[in-house]
Design an enzyme around this catalytic site. Structure first.
Site, mmCIF file in Angstrom:
data_model
loop_
_atom_site.group_PDB
_atom_site.id
_atom_site.type_symbol
_atom_site.label_atom_id
_atom_site.label_comp_id
_atom_site.label_asym_id
_atom_site.label_seq_id
_atom_site.Cartn_x
_atom_site.Cartn_y
_atom_site.Cartn_z
ATOM 1 N N PRO A 87 -50.133 -41.292 -80.500
ATOM 2 C CA PRO A 87 -51.133 -40.264 -80.216
ATOM 3 C C PRO A 87 -51.161 -39.917 -78.723
ATOM 4 C CG PRO A 87 -52.173 -42.313 -80.987
ATOM 5 C CD PRO A 87 -50.696 -42.514 -81.073
ATOM 6 N N VAL A 88 -51.326 -38.630 -78.438
ATOM 7 C CA VAL A 88 -51.240 -38.134 -77.047
ATOM 8 C C VAL A 88 -52.559 -38.407 -76.310
ATOM 9 C CG1 VAL A 88 -50.900 -36.071 -75.629
ATOM 10 C CG2 VAL A 88 -49.646 -36.331 -77.773
ATOM 11 N N GLY A 89 -52.464 -38.946 -75.109
ATOM 12 C CA GLY A 89 -53.652 -39.146 -74.267
ATOM 13 C C GLY A 89 -54.609 -40.149 -74.876
ATOM 14 N N GLY A 91 -54.038 -43.885 -74.435
ATOM 15 C CA GLY A 91 -53.914 -45.246 -73.900
ATOM 16 C C GLY A 91 -52.739 -46.023 -74.425
ATOM 17 N N LEU A 92 -51.918 -45.402 -75.281
ATOM 18 C CA LEU A 92 -50.762 -46.126 -75.834
ATOM 19 C C LEU A 92 -49.459 -45.757 -75.123
ATOM 20 C CD1 LEU A 92 -51.576 -45.979 -79.667
ATOM 21 C CD2 LEU A 92 -52.151 -47.756 -78.005
ATOM 22 N N SER A 95 -47.381 -40.782 -72.381
ATOM 23 C CA SER A 95 -46.720 -40.088 -71.263
ATOM 24 C C SER A 95 -45.467 -40.842 -70.833
ATOM 25 C CB SER A 95 -47.677 -39.914 -70.076
ATOM 26 O OG SER A 95 -48.089 -41.161 -69.572
ATOM 27 N N ALA A 96 -45.549 -42.169 -70.788
ATOM 28 C CA ALA A 96 -44.377 -42.955 -70.384
ATOM 29 C C ALA A 96 -43.278 -42.834 -71.431
ATOM 30 C CB ALA A 96 -44.769 -44.423 -70.195
ATOM 31 N N ALA A 97 -43.644 -42.870 -72.705
ATOM 32 C CA ALA A 97 -42.638 -42.813 -73.766
ATOM 33 C C ALA A 97 -41.912 -41.471 -73.745
ATOM 34 C CB ALA A 97 -43.289 -43.059 -75.124
ATOM 35 N N ASP A 138 -46.140 -48.862 -67.387
ATOM 36 C CA ASP A 138 -45.903 -48.176 -68.663
ATOM 37 C C ASP A 138 -44.438 -47.770 -68.796
ATOM 38 O OD1 ASP A 138 -48.651 -48.377 -68.519
ATOM 39 O OD2 ASP A 138 -49.055 -46.359 -69.242
HETATM 40 N N1 LIG Z 1 -45.617 -36.043 -77.851
HETATM 41 C C1 LIG Z 1 -45.827 -35.434 -76.676
HETATM 42 N N2 LIG Z 1 -45.385 -34.184 -76.472
HETATM 43 C C2 LIG Z 1 -45.586 -33.565 -75.300
HETATM 44 N N3 LIG Z 1 -46.234 -34.115 -74.247
HETATM 45 C C3 LIG Z 1 -46.702 -35.348 -74.388
HETATM 46 C C4 LIG Z 1 -46.515 -36.080 -75.602
HETATM 47 N N4 LIG Z 1 -47.085 -37.282 -75.454
HETATM 48 C C5 LIG Z 1 -47.613 -37.295 -74.209
HETATM 49 N N5 LIG Z 1 -47.395 -36.151 -73.562
HETATM 50 C C6 LIG Z 1 -47.852 -35.811 -72.189
HETATM 51 O O1 LIG Z 1 -48.576 -36.910 -71.686
HETATM 52 C C7 LIG Z 1 -49.972 -36.544 -71.435
HETATM 53 C C8 LIG Z 1 -50.878 -37.686 -71.787
HETATM 54 O O2 LIG Z 1 -50.609 -38.725 -70.884
HETATM 55 P P1 LIG Z 1 -51.730 -39.717 -70.359
HETATM 56 O O3 LIG Z 1 -51.076 -40.620 -69.377
HETATM 57 O O4 LIG Z 1 -52.941 -38.965 -69.918
HETATM 58 O O5 LIG Z 1 -52.121 -40.523 -71.689
HETATM 59 P P2 LIG Z 1 -51.350 -41.728 -72.388
HETATM 60 O O6 LIG Z 1 -50.026 -41.924 -71.717
HETATM 61 O O7 LIG Z 1 -51.340 -41.448 -73.847
HETATM 62 O O8 LIG Z 1 -52.310 -42.937 -72.103
HETATM 63 P P3 LIG Z 1 -52.113 -44.161 -71.038
HETATM 64 O O9 LIG Z 1 -51.446 -43.598 -69.822
HETATM 65 O O10 LIG Z 1 -53.519 -44.604 -70.762
HETATM 66 O O11 LIG Z 1 -51.313 -45.171 -71.768
HETATM 67 C C9 LIG Z 1 -50.185 -35.310 -72.286
HETATM 68 O O12 LIG Z 1 -51.234 -34.508 -71.755
HETATM 69 C C10 LIG Z 1 -48.813 -34.638 -72.191
HETATM 70 O O13 LIG Z 1 -48.660 -33.976 -70.954
HETATM 71 C C1 LIG Z 2 -54.723 -46.958 -66.065
HETATM 72 C C2 LIG Z 2 -53.292 -47.441 -65.866
HETATM 73 O O1 LIG Z 2 -53.338 -48.725 -65.218
HETATM 74 C C3 LIG Z 2 -52.624 -47.685 -67.196
HETATM 75 C C4 LIG Z 2 -52.383 -46.471 -68.042
HETATM 76 O O2 LIG Z 2 -51.706 -46.854 -69.230
HETATM 77 C C5 LIG Z 2 -52.543 -46.449 -65.003
HETATM 78 C C6 LIG Z 2 -51.201 -46.967 -64.488
HETATM 79 O O3 LIG Z 2 -50.939 -48.181 -64.536
HETATM 80 O O4 LIG Z 2 -50.430 -46.116 -64.013
HETATM 81 MG MG LIG Z 3 -49.886 -42.309 -69.623
#
Ligand SMILES: Nc1ncnc2c1ncn2[C@@H]1O[C@H](COP(=O)(O)OP(=O)(O)OP(=O)(O)O)[C@@H](O)[C@H]1O
Ligand SMILES: C[C@@](O)(CCO)CC(=O)[O-]
Ligand SMILES: [Mg+2]
Length: 303
Positions: A87-89, A91-92, A95-97, A138
């Protein structure tokens, strides 16, 4: 056509504090993002968020990766498609994946032969550029897979217990949450500083506990971490109710994972309690994902 994938992650300990150089322990989980690339005349990026060219509003991470590849290689365009079970945004580590899978896909397409360490480093630079501040955690864990200790970049034993994720389905932006903690730290450094130090200590103690499979103690430290994360303002009522539901129904421990402020919580539990923990999280309003730790980091799926 080339498809590469990278896993999501959960933090056992250390999110937010790791941005300030404190240690963290993070675990890749068996939920993946896939990126498919084929050569084209122009750049097209398609995902559940829309179809764009280079676009830092809709696809900031992928756009930054493609700009980086323009600097180190040459290509006319690319047709890039993203499909993701993460799921996007939330915490999993979505963005890194997506960042790391895109780097590996472009590396393979252009035959550049980047090493895993290069991919993790480029991924970190991209997250720093887009988020303003980002730790290497990440992007490193989703490149390498397994359980890693940051900043040492050391692999620990893979955890062998149930991992249950509860999603509040409230979008949260890591960039925003990291900014909120920075503000709080600026205003109350004498209070927030020691909290971040204490979060760091959890990983120092947690390393041996993870390696010895002492999940009862790991769970206790996760619960302490949750209290400290709450203190720096990254929990919320919805996350709290999922976290307590898990603890009251057989989890070793439970906490926010990732940036918080919405998104997901994670619980670890004995395998025989996975169903009761999952049901409790669901009854409390969370969308449940039952998963496992994975040693498989970024990889080429097909070429
Ligand atoms: N499947 C996807 N397709 C396109 N963009 C994506 C996708 N998954 C993530 N992103 C990008 O990453 C952003 C979300 O990243 P964000 O770091 O805010 O959350 P997260 O990586 O899910 O959580 P966290 O960093 O806490 O683990 C989205 O707004 C988008 O820009
Ligand atoms: C909140 C944070 O510590 C983890 C995000 O998954 C940010 C980071 O490490 O870049
Ligand atoms: Mg992220």
């Amino acid at each position: 056509m080339i498809t590469c994938s990278a896993p999501g992650k959960v933090y056992l300990f250390g999110e937010h504090a790791v941005v300030y150089g404190e240690p963290a322990i993070c675990c890749a989980v068996d939920i993946r993002t896939r990126v498919t690339v084929s050569p084209a005349d122009t750049i097209t990026i398609s995902s559940s968020l829309g179809t764009t060219g280079i676009d830092f509003e809709v696809h900031p991470y992928v756009s930054a990766v493609l700009e980086r590849f323009r600097e180190i290689s040459s290509f006319d365009g690319v047709d890039l498609r993203i499909s993701s079970d993460i799921p996007v945004g939330s915490g999993l580590g979505s963005s890194a994946a997506v960042t790391v899978a895109t780097i590996k896909a472009m590396d393979t397409l252009l035959d550049l032969g980047l090493e895993l360490d290069d991919i993790a480093k480029m991924g970190h630079e991209v997250e720093q550029k887009i988020q303003g501040a980002a730790s290497p955690t990440d992007t490193y864990v989703c490149t390498m897979g397994g359980v890693v200790l940051i900043p040492q970049r050391k692999k620990l034993e893979l955890i062998d217990c149930g991992i249950i994720i509860g999603n509040t389905n409230m979008f949260s932006s890591t960039k925003e949450l990291v900014g909120n903690v920075a503000d709080l730290n600026k205003r109350f450094p004498d209070v927030v500083g020691p909290v971040l130090l204490s979060i760091g200590k959890l990983s120092v103690i947690g390393e041996d506990l993870v390696n010895n499979g002492d999940y009862v103690s790991v769970g206790e430290l996760m619960n302490i971490d949750q209290g400290l994360l709450d203190a720096i303002g990254v929990s919320c009522a919805e996350l709290g109710s999922l976290i307590y539901a898990a603890r009251e129904n057989g989890a070793y421990g439970s906490k926010i994972t990732g940036a918080g402020g919405g998104g997901c919580m994670v619980a670890i539990s004995p395998r025989e309690n996975v169903d009761s923990v999952a049901e409790a999280i669901s009854m409390a309003g969370g969308e449940v994902v039952v998963t496992n730790a994975t040693d498989v980091g970024v990889k080429v799926e097909c070429q």
